[in-house]
Design an enzyme around this catalytic site. Structure first.
Site, mmCIF file in Angstrom:
data_model
loop_
_atom_site.group_PDB
_atom_site.id
_atom_site.type_symbol
_atom_site.label_atom_id
_atom_site.label_comp_id
_atom_site.label_asym_id
_atom_site.label_seq_id
_atom_site.Cartn_x
_atom_site.Cartn_y
_atom_site.Cartn_z
ATOM 1 N N ASP A 1 -5.104 -3.453 -1.790
ATOM 2 C CA ASP A 1 -4.559 -2.184 -2.246
ATOM 3 C C ASP A 1 -5.171 -1.025 -1.452
ATOM 4 O O ASP A 1 -6.365 -1.027 -1.140
ATOM 5 C CB ASP A 1 -4.852 -2.019 -3.739
ATOM 6 C CG ASP A 1 -4.023 -0.947 -4.390
ATOM 7 O OD1 ASP A 1 -2.805 -0.915 -4.147
ATOM 8 O OD2 ASP A 1 -4.578 -0.132 -5.143
ATOM 9 N N GLU B 1 -1.347 -3.329 1.769
ATOM 10 C CA GLU B 1 -0.573 -2.321 1.027
ATOM 11 C C GLU B 1 -0.640 -1.034 1.852
ATOM 12 O O GLU B 1 -1.579 -0.249 1.724
ATOM 13 C CB GLU B 1 -1.157 -2.142 -0.380
ATOM 14 C CG GLU B 1 -0.315 -1.248 -1.289
ATOM 15 C CD GLU B 1 -0.685 0.218 -1.194
ATOM 16 O OE1 GLU B 1 0.128 0.981 -0.618
ATOM 17 O OE2 GLU B 1 -1.754 0.600 -1.673
ATOM 18 N N ASP C 1 3.563 -0.018 -10.020
ATOM 19 C CA ASP C 1 3.490 1.438 -10.204
ATOM 20 C C ASP C 1 4.863 2.101 -10.252
ATOM 21 O O ASP C 1 4.949 3.297 -10.546
ATOM 22 C CB ASP C 1 2.677 2.073 -9.072
ATOM 23 C CG ASP C 1 1.176 1.916 -9.274
ATOM 24 O OD1 ASP C 1 0.738 1.740 -10.417
ATOM 25 O OD2 ASP C 1 0.438 1.968 -8.271
#
Length: 516
Positions: free
Chosen positions: A307, A354, A414
Site C-alpha cells: 500500500d 499500489e 476504499d
C-alpha cells in the site's frame, strides 16, 4: 505472473454464527466456491490486530495476527471451548460486524480457550506451541508485553473517560520509554506473566489456523494476495519497541507524520498521522527490520500488495501537531537501494505496487526497474473528477491504456461499490461508459466486470460486493471517517452455484481459466 482472476474479500466479511467472519469453516467453504467459480486468486486486507476505528490498516503489530479472525468452532473441535461456551453470542448471525459488541465477547472466549490450552495434557500441541514461541520470539515477546501493558492502562484511561490513549502520552514515562528496570519489574510479575502467556497462545491459535487455510487454498490452485501498509500505526509495538527506526523524539513523540498534500479532492490534503521512518537508521542496519517484515508476510501469502508504494520513492512529511497536511514537504526515501537489498536477501519477491495517487516519473521508474505490476482501477476510468481534467480517452485507467504487467480492479476497499458509484454518477459519466462499451448494457455492473476481466492485465480482481451487484450499503471503507467502516458481511446465500458458473464462464472466455 500468469493470466488469472480472483476475488477481493476480507475474512471479516465471510458469513458465520459469531458476529464476524473468521478463518474457520466458512473460509474453507469460500475457497471451495472460488475453485468452483474457476478463480485462482483470493485477496485479503491486512491481517494484523486492529485498534481504534477497527481499520486493518492501523494495526497494533505488523507481525501479529488478528485474534478476531480466529475460528471459535475450530477451538471447540480441539476441546478448548464447548458449544455451551458460545451459546451467548450477542450478535445476530447474519448481521454486519458490531465491533463494540463482538470484541469483548470474543476476547473473553479466546482467553478462556487459552487457559484451557495451557492446562491441557496434549503433549503434541504443547510441543508445537513451544516451537512456535521459540521461533517467533523475535517479535512475539515484544508484542505480548506491549499488549499487556496497553490493556492495563487502556482500562485505566477508559475509567477516566479518555478514549484512544496511546503509549506515548498516557503510559508512565519509564514504561513508555522502555526503561529496563521498569520492564523487568513488569516481566517478573506473576499475574502479567500469566496474561502474556495467554496472548502467546492466542497468536499460536491464529497462525496454526491460517497456515492450514493457506495450505488448503494452495492445494486447490488458489493463491492468496496479502496487503502490507507502508506505514505502521503510532499506537503499535512496532514503534514502541523500535523508536530509533522512526522519526520519534526522546520523549516518544513523533517529529513528523505521514499524509498526502492538498489536491483536487482535498484542499487541505490528508493527515494520516503515522510516524515516519528514520530511513538513515534503516539503511545503517541494512533494512533488517523491513526484511523481517516482508519475509514474515511472505510466509502468510503468495503475493504482497504494498500500500502507498510511492512512499518508497518520496513521502509527504507533515510536522507533528499541525491540524492539516497543508504544510508538509516531500522528502526522499531510499527506493532503489531498499528494493535492491530486498532482492539480494529474499530474491524476486512477488510484490504488487499500489501506485495510485500523485505518481511521478521517479515513482514509475522505481516500479518498473524492479518489474513490479501496478494497479488499474476501472471505476477511476469513468469518474470525471479522477484526474481533474474531465472525461477523456487518454485516462490511464481505461483498459485500452493498460499493459499486461498490471492488476485491474473494478474498485478497492476504499471505493464505493460499482453499483453505489453508478447510482451517483452523472449523466455524462454514464454516457461515456456506454460510448466506451459501444452498447447500452442491461446490467452496467456486470458489463464493467466483463470489461475488467477481458483486459490485458495479467490479474483481474473483483470485490465480492461488485460480483453480487450490491450498492453503497455494502461499501467497506469511506476514507477519513470513523465508526461506519469495515463492517460489511456477506451471506451464505451469496455463494450460489449460479454465481460461480457465471464467473467461471467469464474467466474462461477471456483466458483466465484454461479449464472449461
Amino acid at each position: 505472473m500468469q493470466r488469472k482472476s480472483g476475488i477481493l474479500l476480507h475474512p471479516t466479511s465471510l458469513p458465520g454464527p459469531y458476529g464476524i467472519g473468521d478463518i474457520g469453516s466458512q473460509a474453507f467453504a469460500f475457497i471451495d466456491w472460488l475453485a468452483l467459480a474457476g478463480q485462482e486468486i483470493w485477496q485479503v486486507l491486512p491481517l494484523g490486530p486492529t485498534g481504534y476505528g477497527d481499520s486493518p490498516y492501523a494495526s497494533f503489530s505488523t507481525f501479529a495476527g488478528n485474534p478476531l479472525l480466529i475460528s471459535l468452532d475450530a477451538l471447540v473441535s480441539e476441546g478448548y471451548l464447548s458449544e455451551q461456551d458460545l451459546a451467548d453470542c450477542p450478535v445476530p448471525q447474519e448481521s454486519d460486524v458490531d465491533y463494540g459488541m463482538i470484541i469483548p465477547w470474543k476476547f473473553n472466549k479466546l482467553h478462556c480457550a487459552a487457559q484451557r490450552f495451557l492446562a491441557s495434557t496434549n503433549t503434541s500441541a504443547i510441543d508445537a506451541f513451544s516451537r512456535f514461541k521459540k521461533e517467533e520470539a523475535w517479535w512475539l515477546d515484544d508484542y505480548v508485553l506491549f499488549m499487556d501493558i496497553k490493556e492495563h492502562f487502556d482500562k485505566k484511561a477508559m475509567a477516566e473517560g479518555r478514549f484512544g490513549a496511546m503509549w506515548s502520552n498516557y503510559w508512565p514515562k519509564e514504561l513508555a520509554l522502555k526503561d529496563q528496570t521498569a520492564i523487568n519489574a513488569w516481566l517478573n510479575d506473576a499475574q502479567h506473566q500469566a496474561s502474556m502467556e495467554e496472548r502467546r497462545v492466542i497468536q499460536y491459535f491464529f497462525f496454526s489456523q491460517w497456515y492450514k487455510l493457506k495450505q488448503y487454498a494452495n492445494s486447490k490452485g488458489i493463491s492468496i494476495i496479502g496487503d502490507i501498509p507502508i506505514f505502521v500505526a503510532a499506537d503499535s509495538v512496532d514503534v514502541w519497541a523500535n523508536r530509533d527506526l522512526f522519526q520519534i523524539n526522546d520523549d516518544g513523540q513523533p517529529i513528523a507524520v505521514a499524509g498526502v498534500p492538498p489536491d483536487y479532492f482535498s484542499i487541505t490534503g490528508q493527515l494520516w498521522g503515522n510516524p515516519l521512518y528514520n530511513w538513515k537508521a534503516h539503511e545503517a542496519e541494512q533494512f533488517s527490520w523491513w526484511i523481517k517484515r516482508i519475509k514474515g508476510n511472505m510466509r502468510l501469502f503468495d503475493y504482497l500488495r504494498v500500500d502507498h508504494f510511492r512512499g518508497f520513492e518520496a513521502y509527504w512529511a507533515i510536522p507533528f501537531g499541525h491540524p492539516t497536511a497543508e504544510h508538509g514537504r516531500w522528502e526522499k526515501a531510499p527506493g532503489h537501494a531498499f528494493f535492491k537489498k530486498l532482492k539480494e536477501e529474499l530474491g524476486d519477491i512477488p510484490i504488487l505496487a499500489e501506485d495510485l495517487g500523485f505518481i511521478t516519473e521517479e515513482v514509475r521508474d522505481l516500479r518498473d526497474s524492479f518489474g513490479l505490476p501496478g494497479m488499474k482501477i476501472l471505476q477511476f476510468a469513468f469518474d470525471a473528477n479522477e484526474s481533474g481534467k474531465g472525461l477523456n480517452t487518454l485516462n490511464g485507467f481505461l483498459p485500452h491504456m493498460y499493459t499486461p504487467l498490471s492488476v485491474v480492479y473494478t474498485g478497492t476497499h476504499d471505493n464505493d461499490t460499482m453499483k453505489g458509484w453508478l447510482d451517483k454518477a452523472s449523466q455524462k459519466e454514464k454516457e461515456f461508459i456506454i460510448k466506451y462499451l459501444g452498447y447500452e448494457p442491461d446490467d452496467m455492473v456486470k458489463a464493467l466486470i466483463r470489461l475488467a476481466i477481458s483486459s490485458v492485465s495479467e490479474f483481474a480482481i473483483i470485490p465480492m460486493q461488485d460480483i453480487l451487484g450490491l450498492g453503497s450499503e455494502a461499501r467497506m471503507n469511506t476514507p477519513s471517517t470513523l465508526g461506519i467502516n469495515w463492517k460489511w458481511r456477506s451471506k451464505y446465500s451469496h455463494y450460489s452455484k449460479e454465481t460461480a458458473e457465471y464467473l467461471k464462464n467469464l474467466s474462461y472466455m477471456y483466458g483466465r481459466n484454461i479449464e472449461e
